[in-house]
Design a protein around this motif. Structure first.
Motif, mmCIF file in Angstrom:
data_model
loop_
_atom_site.group_PDB
_atom_site.id
_atom_site.type_symbol
_atom_site.label_atom_id
_atom_site.label_comp_id
_atom_site.label_asym_id
_atom_site.label_seq_id
_atom_site.Cartn_x
_atom_site.Cartn_y
_atom_site.Cartn_z
ATOM 1 N N LEU A 1 0.691 -0.969 -0.172
ATOM 2 C CA LEU A 1 -0.075 -0.029 0.015
ATOM 3 C C LEU A 1 0.772 1.394 -0.007
ATOM 4 N N ASN A 2 0.459 2.038 -1.023
ATOM 5 C CA ASN A 2 1.175 3.282 -1.028
ATOM 6 C C ASN A 2 0.970 4.315 0.137
ATOM 7 N N GLN A 3 1.823 4.415 1.360
ATOM 8 C CA GLN A 3 1.391 5.249 2.345
ATOM 9 C C GLN A 3 2.247 6.459 2.562
ATOM 10 N N ILE A 4 2.683 7.043 1.367
ATOM 11 C CA ILE A 4 3.654 8.134 1.476
ATOM 12 C C ILE A 4 3.163 9.539 1.598
ATOM 13 N N PHE A 5 1.872 9.700 1.165
ATOM 14 C CA PHE A 5 1.089 11.023 1.117
ATOM 15 C C PHE A 5 0.387 11.261 2.221
ATOM 16 N N SER A 6 0.658 11.262 3.506
ATOM 17 C CA SER A 6 -0.298 11.182 4.514
ATOM 18 C C SER A 6 -0.934 12.612 4.572
ATOM 19 N N ARG A 7 -0.554 13.569 3.750
ATOM 20 C CA ARG A 7 -1.485 14.928 3.793
ATOM 21 C C ARG A 7 -2.704 14.708 3.284
ATOM 22 N N ASP A 8 -3.069 13.964 2.398
ATOM 23 C CA ASP A 8 -4.394 13.652 1.800
ATOM 24 C C ASP A 8 -5.229 13.221 2.790
ATOM 25 N N ILE A 9 -5.044 12.278 3.644
ATOM 26 C CA ILE A 9 -6.103 11.675 4.250
ATOM 27 C C ILE A 9 -6.540 12.255 5.694
ATOM 28 N N GLY A 10 -5.954 13.301 6.073
ATOM 29 C CA GLY A 10 -6.473 14.243 6.960
ATOM 30 C C GLY A 10 -5.823 15.495 7.230
ATOM 31 N N PHE A 11 -6.532 16.582 7.932
ATOM 32 C CA PHE A 11 -5.455 17.750 8.306
ATOM 33 C C PHE A 11 -5.951 18.275 9.314
ATOM 34 N N VAL A 12 -5.221 19.376 10.062
ATOM 35 C CA VAL A 12 -5.542 20.071 11.375
ATOM 36 C C VAL A 12 -5.825 21.376 10.808
ATOM 37 N N VAL A 13 -6.826 21.994 11.467
ATOM 38 C CA VAL A 13 -7.404 23.527 11.411
ATOM 39 C C VAL A 13 -7.459 23.947 12.751
ATOM 40 N N ASP A 14 -6.735 24.826 13.423
ATOM 41 C CA ASP A 14 -7.095 25.127 14.589
ATOM 42 C C ASP A 14 -6.483 23.997 15.558
ATOM 43 N N HIS A 15 -7.702 23.541 16.396
ATOM 44 C CA HIS A 15 -7.647 22.515 17.520
ATOM 45 C C HIS A 15 -8.369 21.217 16.816
ATOM 46 N N PHE A 16 -8.882 21.200 15.450
ATOM 47 C CA PHE A 16 -9.746 20.275 14.943
ATOM 48 C C PHE A 16 -9.012 19.349 14.054
ATOM 49 N N PHE A 17 -9.105 17.973 14.308
ATOM 50 C CA PHE A 17 -8.457 17.147 13.178
ATOM 51 C C PHE A 17 -9.701 16.638 12.276
ATOM 52 N N ILE A 18 -9.621 16.950 11.089
ATOM 53 C CA ILE A 18 -10.499 16.689 10.083
ATOM 54 C C ILE A 18 -10.185 15.488 9.142
ATOM 55 N N LYS A 19 -11.001 14.692 9.193
ATOM 56 C CA LYS A 19 -10.811 13.354 8.407
ATOM 57 C C LYS A 19 -11.213 13.580 6.848
ATOM 58 N N ALA A 20 -10.521 13.201 5.929
ATOM 59 C CA ALA A 20 -10.651 13.812 4.835
ATOM 60 C C ALA A 20 -11.438 12.935 4.035
ATOM 61 N N ASN A 21 -12.337 12.920 3.133
ATOM 62 C CA ASN A 21 -12.902 12.110 2.229
ATOM 63 C C ASN A 21 -12.025 11.999 0.766
ATOM 64 N N ILE A 22 -11.363 10.822 0.574
ATOM 65 C CA ILE A 22 -10.428 10.597 -0.356
ATOM 66 C C ILE A 22 -10.734 9.779 -1.369
ATOM 67 N N LEU A 23 -9.835 9.747 -2.517
ATOM 68 C CA LEU A 23 -10.457 8.789 -3.621
ATOM 69 C C LEU A 23 -10.638 7.254 -2.804
ATOM 70 N N PRO A 24 -11.818 6.647 -3.277
ATOM 71 C CA PRO A 24 -12.201 5.170 -2.631
ATOM 72 C C PRO A 24 -10.994 4.228 -2.573
ATOM 73 N N ASP A 25 -10.125 4.329 -3.637
ATOM 74 C CA ASP A 25 -9.138 3.573 -3.745
ATOM 75 C C ASP A 25 -8.036 3.469 -2.702
ATOM 76 N N ARG A 26 -7.889 4.841 -2.250
ATOM 77 C CA ARG A 26 -7.150 4.952 -1.101
ATOM 78 C C ARG A 26 -7.576 5.203 0.317
ATOM 79 N N ALA A 27 -8.687 4.621 0.453
ATOM 80 C CA ALA A 27 -9.426 4.620 1.745
ATOM 81 C C ALA A 27 -8.773 3.864 2.746
ATOM 82 N N GLU A 28 -8.162 2.779 2.352
ATOM 83 C CA GLU A 28 -7.287 2.123 3.266
ATOM 84 C C GLU A 28 -6.104 2.558 4.066
#
Length: 304
Positions: A80-107
């Protein structure tokens, strides 16, 4: 519970998730490519070798640790390509937001759940299913929240269109105290020189009041003019089409005065040093063949 805080791109970094390249799996087939740059290298037989990518991420990791940054890593999921962690979530202020990414990358999300479980439940946000958003399209700059999107009618037909206008509206509603500005980006499934995969592929703030910008990344010229007026001509490093292709705007700030860049970015690195910014050069060219670079590999959790 883990303490979260990110309000801009250049505050002193204290904690970050850094992707991994170990057991990355075989080179994908052409019809499995998520972006035109990866496709280009798959077809040319120059797709990066795992050993080279592991070496490059290790060099980045060493720099982060040298500056006392707490570095979290995803759990290893073989093939599994696990290099690009930026895509799968991000923090704004003190909130961690789970991203809705391409279905093929959900794992990829499963690989960082052990980190996210340390976040207080009230600080964790999961966007609704119809909201498409990836961390590479979200850039924080104090009271500003810049968001890359794609507003073309063919949005659903493009793998390179990652954040929809509903994602922009979601952030506007969640952060009404911020100035949320969307940018309509150019997209292509076949030409990497005509594809801004994320906003950070054509724009990123750096230092205290400066920015790296590729004007041709924006479908609407007024979007570039907005940034030009906001940062000022004297504070902007304008990159060329070829430099956008090489990912010049996808560097990573440890602080206002310390930046990690690719060692081949001679023109940019000279400019940064001329702005009194210390440059840590690392090899990252091979990872860049997948249309992602240093910012794409990171998910900051806490900045001063």
């Amino acid at each position: 519970m883990m303490k979260l805080q990110v309000t801009n791109e250049t505050g002193r970094l204290r904690a970050v998730v850094l992707g991994i390249a170990n057991q990355n799996g075989p080179a994908p087939k052409a019809d499995e490519a998520y972006d035109p740059k990866s496709l280009e290298h798959i077809l040319a037989g120059t797709y990066p070798a795992e050993s080279d990518m592991v070496f490059e991420i290790s060099a980045f990791h060493d720099v982060l640790e040298r500056y006392g940054v707490k570095v979290y890593r995803p759990e290893l999921i073989p093939d599994l390509n696990q290099i690009f962690s930026r895509d799968i979530g991000f923090v704004v202020d003190h909130f961690f937001i789970k991203a809705n990414i391409l279905p093929d990358r959900a794992e990829e999300w499963r690989a960082i759940e052990h980190i996210v479980k340390q976040v207080a439940p009230n600080d964790f946000v999961e966007a609704p299913a119809e909201v498409h958003i990836e961390g590479g399209d979200v850039i924080l700059w104090n009271e500003y929240l810049f968001v890359g999107t794609y507003q073309g009618d063919d949005y659903s037909a493009l793998n390179t269109a990652r954040t929809n206008i509903k994602g922009v509206q979601f952030l506007k509603e969640m952060f009404p105290h911020k100035i949320v500005k969307e940018f309509d980006l150019i997209k292509s499934m076949t030409n990497p020189r005509e594809n801004a995969l994320h906003l950070d592929c054509c724009f990123q703030p750096v230092g205290r009041n400066k920015a790296i910008i590729y004007p041709g990344g924006f479908r609407n010229p007024m979007d570039y003019l907005y940034l030009h007026k906001l940062f000022g001509r004297e504070n902007i490093f304008t990159i060329t089409t070829d430099e956008m292709y090489e990912m010049y705007s996808n560097i990573f700030s440890i602080s206002e005065d310390i930046v990690v860049t690719e060692r081949r970015f001679d023109r940019l690195n000279y400019w940064l040093r001329d702005q009194a910014i210390h440059v840590e050069e690392v090899p990252y060219h091979e990872i860049g063949k997948q249309e992602g670079l240093l910012r794409c590999s990171t998910l900051p959790l806490f900045r001063d």
